[in-house]
Scaffold this motif. Sequence first.
Motif, PDB file in Angstrom:
ATOM      1  N   ARG A   2       0.833  -1.210   0.000  1.00 42.30           N
ATOM      2  CA  ARG A   2       0.000   0.000   0.000  1.00 42.30           C
ATOM      3  C   ARG A   2       0.863   1.255   0.000  1.00 42.30           C
ATOM      4  O   ARG A   2       0.414   2.323  -0.449  1.00 42.30           O
ATOM      5  CB  ARG A   2      -0.925  -0.013   1.208  1.00 42.30           C
ATOM      6  N   LYS A   3       2.089   1.124   0.498  1.00 40.20           N
ATOM      7  CA  LYS A   3       2.985   2.275   0.532  1.00 40.20           C
ATOM      8  C   LYS A   3       3.374   2.747  -0.875  1.00 40.20           C
ATOM      9  O   LYS A   3       3.858   3.862  -1.055  1.00 40.20           O
ATOM     10  CB  LYS A   3       4.241   1.939   1.342  1.00 40.20           C
ATOM     11  N   LEU A   4       3.170   1.903  -1.870  1.00 42.51           N
ATOM     12  CA  LEU A   4       3.518   2.253  -3.246  1.00 42.51           C
ATOM     13  C   LEU A   4       2.405   3.039  -3.945  1.00 42.51           C
ATOM     14  O   LEU A   4       2.634   3.630  -5.000  1.00 42.51           O
ATOM     15  CB  LEU A   4       3.808   0.990  -4.060  1.00 42.51           C
ATOM     16  N   LYS A   5       1.209   3.027  -3.357  1.00 40.52           N
ATOM     17  CA  LYS A   5       0.039   3.536  -4.078  1.00 40.52           C
ATOM     18  C   LYS A   5       0.102   5.031  -4.368  1.00 40.52           C
ATOM     19  O   LYS A   5      -0.175   5.468  -5.490  1.00 40.52           O
ATOM     20  CB  LYS A   5      -1.235   3.207  -3.289  1.00 40.52           C
ATOM     21  N   ARG A   6       0.462   5.820  -3.357  1.00 35.11           N
ATOM     22  CA  ARG A   6       0.376   7.280  -3.500  1.00 35.11           C
ATOM     23  C   ARG A   6       1.201   7.793  -4.674  1.00 35.11           C
ATOM     24  O   ARG A   6       0.802   8.738  -5.360  1.00 35.11           O
ATOM     25  CB  ARG A   6       0.822   7.944  -2.193  1.00 35.11           C
ATOM     26  N   LYS A   7       2.339   7.153  -4.918  1.00 28.82           N
ATOM     27  CA  LYS A   7       3.198   7.558  -6.036  1.00 28.82           C
ATOM     28  C   LYS A   7       2.935   6.740  -7.304  1.00 28.82           C
ATOM     29  O   LYS A   7       3.642   6.909  -8.308  1.00 28.82           O
ATOM     30  CB  LYS A   7       4.676   7.404  -5.646  1.00 28.82           C
ATOM     31  N   SER A   8       1.951   5.839  -7.265  1.00 32.69           N
ATOM     32  CA  SER A   8       1.688   4.931  -8.403  1.00 32.69           C
ATOM     33  C   SER A   8       2.948   4.176  -8.797  1.00 32.69           C
ATOM     34  O   SER A   8       3.296   4.049  -9.983  1.00 32.69           O
ATOM     35  CB  SER A   8       1.129   5.696  -9.609  1.00 32.69           C
TER      36      SER A   8
END
Length: 337
Positions: free
Chosen positions: A256-262
């Motif tokens: 989920r930590k990857l989501k904000r930066k796509s």
Amino acid sequence: MKAIAYYQSLPIDDPEALQDVELPEPVPGPRDLLVEVKAISVNPVDTKIRRNVAPENGQAKVLGWDVAGVVKAVGAEVSLFRPGDKVFYAGALDRAGANSELHVVDERIVGAMPQSLDFAQAAALPLTAITAWELLFERLGIAEGQASAGQSLLIVGAAGGVGSILTQLARQLTGLSVIGSASRPETQAWVRELGAHHVVDHRQPLAEELKRIGVGQVTHVASLTNTDQHLDQLVEALLPQGRLGLIDDPLELDVRKLKRKSLSLHWEFMYTRSLFQTADMIEQHKLLQRVGQLIDQGVLKTTLGEHFGRIDAANLRRAHALLESGKAKGKIVLEGF
């Protein structure tokens, strides 16, 4: 035939963790080569399996997935090699390993040994070369040539086996700006020698290390070790829409930590093709052929770090111990029985 095997998972300082044994000679299948093993190298996968995979029914389990040797016989359907050919390869995880005088392997995952290398130098290359090549060009999607100019690759653990060849591939075959991480003076010097444009210390905060070398964020990361420990810093180091590739086995990974930066996540496991007998399995033969040519042309060089002498249980236990210490530089090779 002589072989080195284990019968139960034990700490490497136990004399029975790896033992000298005698086993029946293997018989090649239709697409198999029977190879006389001349040299082998040791990889983290050897230590992981020894520690975590107990042999079935008290049988001897042979490790070893990096070989340079000579074809002794071929199966009925073999078309790529013939007896007498010098070959190098990494084998298949679901078959017996190659820490033995003779070994069988599917021809589709074997390459012709580079003519400019001896057996020990060649044995250092196959597993890590396949892993690095697939990670860089197939998983992370980097194109060969200058199309990647202006992009950047951070290699975490650049002094290890995979890192040592990945650094060379990225520097020699792409337009990437290559940043390698290493934590000791001798490993940092090794990474520079392999062609990294910059070297950072992964024991320090990565953002500060990147700032020190004049880099804000990177487009690609190849995380080769301790991904779970570095994940927050890797996410911070990557530009939005960047790509994160990894090869290790983190106990936990909060994607989920990857989501904000796509950010995209790409896992590389070089045994996938042989384990699943994929339709494109022969790509590993083609890949090794190409690596051999690049070695002979002087574009790439062997990543042999240390030669531990002949192939026997005592020397293999020493090699496993060094790998488990995390202090290995390049590849550990053993030669002859």
